[in-house]
Design a protein around this motif. Sequence first.
Motif, PDB file in Angstrom:
ATOM      1  N   ARG A   1       0.829  -1.207   0.000  1.00  0.00           N
ATOM      2  CA  ARG A   1       0.000   0.000   0.000  1.00  0.00           C
ATOM      3  C   ARG A   1       0.867   1.261   0.000  1.00  0.00           C
ATOM      4  NH1 ARG A   1      -3.188  -3.226   3.429  1.00  0.00           N
ATOM      5  NH2 ARG A   1      -2.244  -2.359   5.312  1.00  0.00           N
ATOM      6  N   MET A   2       1.941   1.259   0.754  1.00  0.00           N
ATOM      7  CA  MET A   2       2.785   2.454   0.824  1.00  0.00           C
ATOM      8  C   MET A   2       3.537   2.684  -0.481  1.00  0.00           C
ATOM      9  SD  MET A   2       4.209   2.738   4.734  1.00  0.00           S
ATOM     10  CE  MET A   2       4.720   1.048   4.957  1.00  0.00           C
ATOM     11  N   VAL A   3       3.993   1.600  -1.128  1.00  0.00           N
ATOM     12  CA  VAL A   3       4.668   1.756  -2.421  1.00  0.00           C
ATOM     13  C   VAL A   3       3.687   2.291  -3.459  1.00  0.00           C
ATOM     14  CG1 VAL A   3       5.797   0.524  -4.312  1.00  0.00           C
ATOM     15  CG2 VAL A   3       6.410   0.012  -1.943  1.00  0.00           C
ATOM     16  N   ASP A   4       2.474   1.772  -3.478  1.00  0.00           N
ATOM     17  CA  ASP A   4       1.469   2.244  -4.422  1.00  0.00           C
ATOM     18  C   ASP A   4       1.112   3.708  -4.176  1.00  0.00           C
ATOM     19  OD1 ASP A   4       1.358  -0.142  -5.761  1.00  0.00           O
ATOM     20  OD2 ASP A   4      -0.386  -0.906  -4.667  1.00  0.00           O
ATOM     21  N   ALA A   5       1.117   4.117  -2.928  1.00  0.00           N
ATOM     22  CA  ALA A   5       0.721   5.483  -2.583  1.00  0.00           C
ATOM     23  C   ALA A   5       1.685   6.519  -3.151  1.00  0.00           C
ATOM     24  CB  ALA A   5       0.632   5.642  -1.062  1.00  0.00           C
ATOM     25  N   VAL A   6       2.948   6.156  -3.331  1.00  0.00           N
ATOM     26  CA  VAL A   6       3.912   7.110  -3.904  1.00  0.00           C
ATOM     27  C   VAL A   6       4.059   6.925  -5.412  1.00  0.00           C
ATOM     28  CG1 VAL A   6       5.203   7.258  -1.751  1.00  0.00           C
ATOM     29  CG2 VAL A   6       5.929   5.609  -3.484  1.00  0.00           C
ATOM     30  N   GLY A   7       3.238   6.044  -5.992  1.00  0.00           N
ATOM     31  CA  GLY A   7       3.269   5.867  -7.436  1.00  0.00           C
ATOM     32  C   GLY A   7       4.300   4.894  -7.937  1.00  0.00           C
ATOM     33  N   GLY A   8       4.798   4.024  -7.053  1.00  0.00           N
ATOM     34  CA  GLY A   8       5.778   3.026  -7.451  1.00  0.00           C
ATOM     35  C   GLY A   8       7.206   3.508  -7.283  1.00  0.00           C
ATOM     36  N   VAL A   9       8.139   2.565  -7.326  1.00  0.00           N
ATOM     37  CA  VAL A   9       9.561   2.858  -7.130  1.00  0.00           C
ATOM     38  C   VAL A   9      10.342   2.229  -8.282  1.00  0.00           C
ATOM     39  CG1 VAL A   9      11.582   2.501  -5.651  1.00  0.00           C
ATOM     40  CG2 VAL A   9       9.358   2.996  -4.626  1.00  0.00           C
ATOM     41  N   GLU A  10      11.285   2.989  -8.829  1.00  0.00           N
ATOM     42  CA  GLU A  10      12.047   2.530  -9.987  1.00  0.00           C
ATOM     43  C   GLU A  10      13.283   1.728  -9.578  1.00  0.00           C
ATOM     44  OE1 GLU A  10      12.852   4.617 -14.168  1.00  0.00           O
ATOM     45  OE2 GLU A  10      14.144   5.424 -12.582  1.00  0.00           O
ATOM     46  N   VAL A  11      13.521   0.622 -10.277  1.00  0.00           N
ATOM     47  CA  VAL A  11      14.723  -0.189 -10.072  1.00  0.00           C
ATOM     48  C   VAL A  11      15.279  -0.582 -11.439  1.00  0.00           C
ATOM     49  CG1 VAL A  11      13.871  -1.124  -7.889  1.00  0.00           C
ATOM     50  CG2 VAL A  11      13.485  -2.400 -10.003  1.00  0.00           C
TER      51      VAL A  11
ATOM     52  N   ARG B   1       8.488 -11.807 -11.996  1.00  0.00           N
ATOM     53  CA  ARG B   1       8.973 -12.157 -13.331  1.00  0.00           C
ATOM     54  C   ARG B   1       9.180 -10.860 -14.094  1.00  0.00           C
ATOM     55  NH1 ARG B   1       6.376 -16.680 -17.464  1.00  0.00           N
ATOM     56  NH2 ARG B   1       8.155 -16.692 -18.934  1.00  0.00           N
ATOM     57  N   LEU B   2      10.461 -10.515 -14.318  1.00  0.00           N
ATOM     58  CA  LEU B   2      10.798  -9.235 -14.938  1.00  0.00           C
ATOM     59  C   LEU B   2      11.928  -9.432 -15.946  1.00  0.00           C
ATOM     60  CD1 LEU B   2      10.927  -7.002 -11.716  1.00  0.00           C
ATOM     61  CD2 LEU B   2       9.099  -6.996 -13.432  1.00  0.00           C
ATOM     62  N   ALA B   3      11.873  -8.664 -17.011  1.00  0.00           N
ATOM     63  CA  ALA B   3      12.966  -8.662 -17.980  1.00  0.00           C
ATOM     64  C   ALA B   3      14.096  -7.780 -17.451  1.00  0.00           C
ATOM     65  CB  ALA B   3      12.465  -8.132 -19.321  1.00  0.00           C
ATOM     66  N   ALA B   4      15.275  -7.916 -18.014  1.00  0.00           N
ATOM     67  CA  ALA B   4      16.380  -7.051 -17.637  1.00  0.00           C
ATOM     68  C   ALA B   4      16.056  -5.614 -18.049  1.00  0.00           C
ATOM     69  CB  ALA B   4      17.664  -7.523 -18.314  1.00  0.00           C
ATOM     70  N   GLY B   5      16.586  -4.657 -17.289  1.00  0.00           N
ATOM     71  CA  GLY B   5      16.365  -3.253 -17.626  1.00  0.00           C
ATOM     72  C   GLY B   5      15.670  -2.477 -16.527  1.00  0.00           C
ATOM     73  N   ARG B   6      15.095  -1.347 -16.909  1.00  0.00           N
ATOM     74  CA  ARG B   6      14.473  -0.409 -15.966  1.00  0.00           C
ATOM     75  C   ARG B   6      13.010  -0.765 -15.749  1.00  0.00           C
ATOM     76  NH1 ARG B   6      16.064   5.171 -15.290  1.00  0.00           N
ATOM     77  NH2 ARG B   6      17.515   4.762 -16.996  1.00  0.00           N
ATOM     78  N   HIS B   7      12.581  -0.724 -14.478  1.00  0.00           N
ATOM     79  CA  HIS B   7      11.196  -1.047 -14.150  1.00  0.00           C
ATOM     80  C   HIS B   7      10.675  -0.116 -13.059  1.00  0.00           C
ATOM     81  CE1 HIS B   7      11.162  -4.911 -16.351  1.00  0.00           C
ATOM     82  NE2 HIS B   7      12.419  -5.016 -15.939  1.00  0.00           N
ATOM     83  N   LEU B   8       9.417   0.266 -13.189  1.00  0.00           N
ATOM     84  CA  LEU B   8       8.721   0.981 -12.117  1.00  0.00           C
ATOM     85  C   LEU B   8       7.879  -0.056 -11.388  1.00  0.00           C
ATOM     86  CD1 LEU B   8       8.112   3.780 -10.829  1.00  0.00           C
ATOM     87  CD2 LEU B   8       6.072   3.862 -12.298  1.00  0.00           C
ATOM     88  N   LEU B   9       8.292  -0.407 -10.172  1.00  0.00           N
ATOM     89  CA  LEU B   9       7.635  -1.478  -9.432  1.00  0.00           C
ATOM     90  C   LEU B   9       6.548  -0.937  -8.521  1.00  0.00           C
ATOM     91  CD1 LEU B   9      10.680  -3.706  -8.402  1.00  0.00           C
ATOM     92  CD2 LEU B   9       9.328  -3.747 -10.523  1.00  0.00           C
ATOM     93  N   ARG B  10       5.424  -1.584  -8.546  1.00  0.00           N
ATOM     94  CA  ARG B  10       4.313  -1.261  -7.661  1.00  0.00           C
ATOM     95  C   ARG B  10       3.927  -2.509  -6.880  1.00  0.00           C
ATOM     96  NH1 ARG B  10       1.692   3.575  -9.545  1.00  0.00           N
ATOM     97  NH2 ARG B  10       2.431   4.194 -11.623  1.00  0.00           N
ATOM     98  N   GLY B  11       3.177  -2.295  -5.811  1.00  0.00           N
ATOM     99  CA  GLY B  11       2.573  -3.353  -5.034  1.00  0.00           C
ATOM    100  C   GLY B  11       3.264  -4.698  -5.033  1.00  0.00           C
ATOM    101  N   GLU B  12       2.634  -5.670  -5.714  1.00  0.00           N
ATOM    102  CA  GLU B  12       3.085  -7.059  -5.671  1.00  0.00           C
ATOM    103  C   GLU B  12       4.509  -7.213  -6.198  1.00  0.00           C
ATOM    104  OE1 GLU B  12       2.544 -10.604  -4.218  1.00  0.00           O
ATOM    105  OE2 GLU B  12       0.746  -9.367  -4.454  1.00  0.00           O
ATOM    106  N   GLN B  13       4.834  -6.532  -7.295  1.00  0.00           N
ATOM    107  CA  GLN B  13       6.180  -6.644  -7.856  1.00  0.00           C
ATOM    108  C   GLN B  13       7.223  -6.052  -6.918  1.00  0.00           C
ATOM    109  OE1 GLN B  13       5.846  -4.795 -11.768  1.00  0.00           O
ATOM    110  NE2 GLN B  13       5.857  -6.814 -12.733  1.00  0.00           N
ATOM    111  N   ALA B  14       6.899  -4.932  -6.289  1.00  0.00           N
ATOM    112  CA  ALA B  14       7.840  -4.319  -5.351  1.00  0.00           C
ATOM    113  C   ALA B  14       8.115  -5.247  -4.177  1.00  0.00           C
ATOM    114  CB  ALA B  14       7.284  -2.983  -4.859  1.00  0.00           C
ATOM    115  N   LEU B  15       7.059  -5.879  -3.652  1.00  0.00           N
ATOM    116  CA  LEU B  15       7.229  -6.815  -2.544  1.00  0.00           C
ATOM    117  C   LEU B  15       8.085  -7.997  -2.980  1.00  0.00           C
ATOM    118  CD1 LEU B  15       6.498  -7.687   0.348  1.00  0.00           C
ATOM    119  CD2 LEU B  15       4.477  -8.825  -0.601  1.00  0.00           C
ATOM    120  N   GLY B  16       7.825  -8.507  -4.182  1.00  0.00           N
ATOM    121  CA  GLY B  16       8.608  -9.625  -4.685  1.00  0.00           C
ATOM    122  C   GLY B  16      10.079  -9.256  -4.836  1.00  0.00           C
ATOM    123  N   PHE B  17      10.364  -8.028  -5.259  1.00  0.00           N
ATOM    124  CA  PHE B  17      11.744  -7.598  -5.463  1.00  0.00           C
ATOM    125  C   PHE B  17      12.520  -7.566  -4.150  1.00  0.00           C
ATOM    126  CE2 PHE B  17      14.925  -4.178  -5.678  1.00  0.00           C
ATOM    127  CZ  PHE B  17      15.692  -4.617  -6.744  1.00  0.00           C
TER     128      PHE B  17
END
Length: 413
Positions: free
Chosen positions: A194-204, A218-234
Amino acid sequence: MTDRAGIPDGAGPAGGSWKPLTGRRRRMLRWIALGAALLVLTGAAVGWWLYAKLDGNITADASAAAELERYERERPAHLTTGAQNILLIGSDSRAGKGNTGYGQDRGTQRSDTTILLHLPEDRKSATAVSIPRDLMTNVPSCLKPDGTRTGERFVQFNWAFEWGGAACTIRTVEKLTGIRIDHHMVVDFGGFKRMVDAVGGVEVCLKEPVDDTEARLRLAAGRHLLRGEQALGFVRARQSLGNGSDTQRMQRQQQFLGSLVKKVQGNGVLLNPTRLYPVLDAATSSVTTDPGLASLRGLYELVRSVRDIPTEQVKFLTVPRRPYPSNPNRDELVEPDADRLFQQLREDRPLTVTPPDPESDAESDDTQDLRERADARAEDENSADADGNIATGATPGPVPTFTGTTAGQADCR
């Protein structure tokens, strides 16, 4: 001839003719005044409702406070005034809304992530120290949820949270470091999303693709803006990123938090009420804190005190550790490096961090570099007399350097 007001007959007041208010104009002014009053009252009511909503979101950990009070005499003293030490605990509990999908709720939880956040008295920097969940340490006797007490045991660190929650974890950290914990916050999986989504995601940025079934990532190599479930998985992924070590996972968590801090400061979230409200709503509904922080005012004062810290002064590092000899899947502290770090935090003294060597093996070369050891020896020599006693008026030695990173280095390149 003049009237009683001293104005000649037939002359109006200076600046133009005066016209008496008609009944229609009086009624219009009354409606305008009433509308303005209603707007003020409505604004005040909405403001109070929002404040009460946010304030009511926060869960106070009264049981932890009571347990800590029971052991107050054995807790470390406050060695400095104005500095604060806050323990941030990420719970892997499967209980609660949004957490059941990560496994069966067996009524247990462990500290998936534990970070000691030190805020110095001058509030010109912040230091976040990750404590490995697999660190072997002494866990004191703790109160379990069923009312029984455990015996003191030498086990891996994250058992403390499962046995006795935040209070047991705090007491374990205090015994390990000698640092007084002033406040604590506990966040579960759902709260983090919820907190990651509230700021609009975080880039990795990823150098290699990731396919981790357990972390649902499940992510390809490169730049990603992670939200919710993906951010937690990372931040949870372990087997599919790097060499699978918990050390590298902690480094990713630190990099993620650095990117989060940079985004919040760069987007002006803390100074923009429109952007700040959803963040506050997510944060207050996602954390369990000690009673001292369990109010919107308490959290606001904390945020206000740190919002102007430059990103290059927000430091992240892991407590010096290495594989435990009896079990390489566990950790032990590297001494005197770890004690040197704890001493700097206890005494509210500065430290610096330098990025790890990208060519080194994080699991086998995870101790502090030679500069840190040289710095520690130099200060010991400067502060000890011929008998080895510490001289209270000694000239301060060089600022020690530890392996770590800062939020200012969190660019995604």
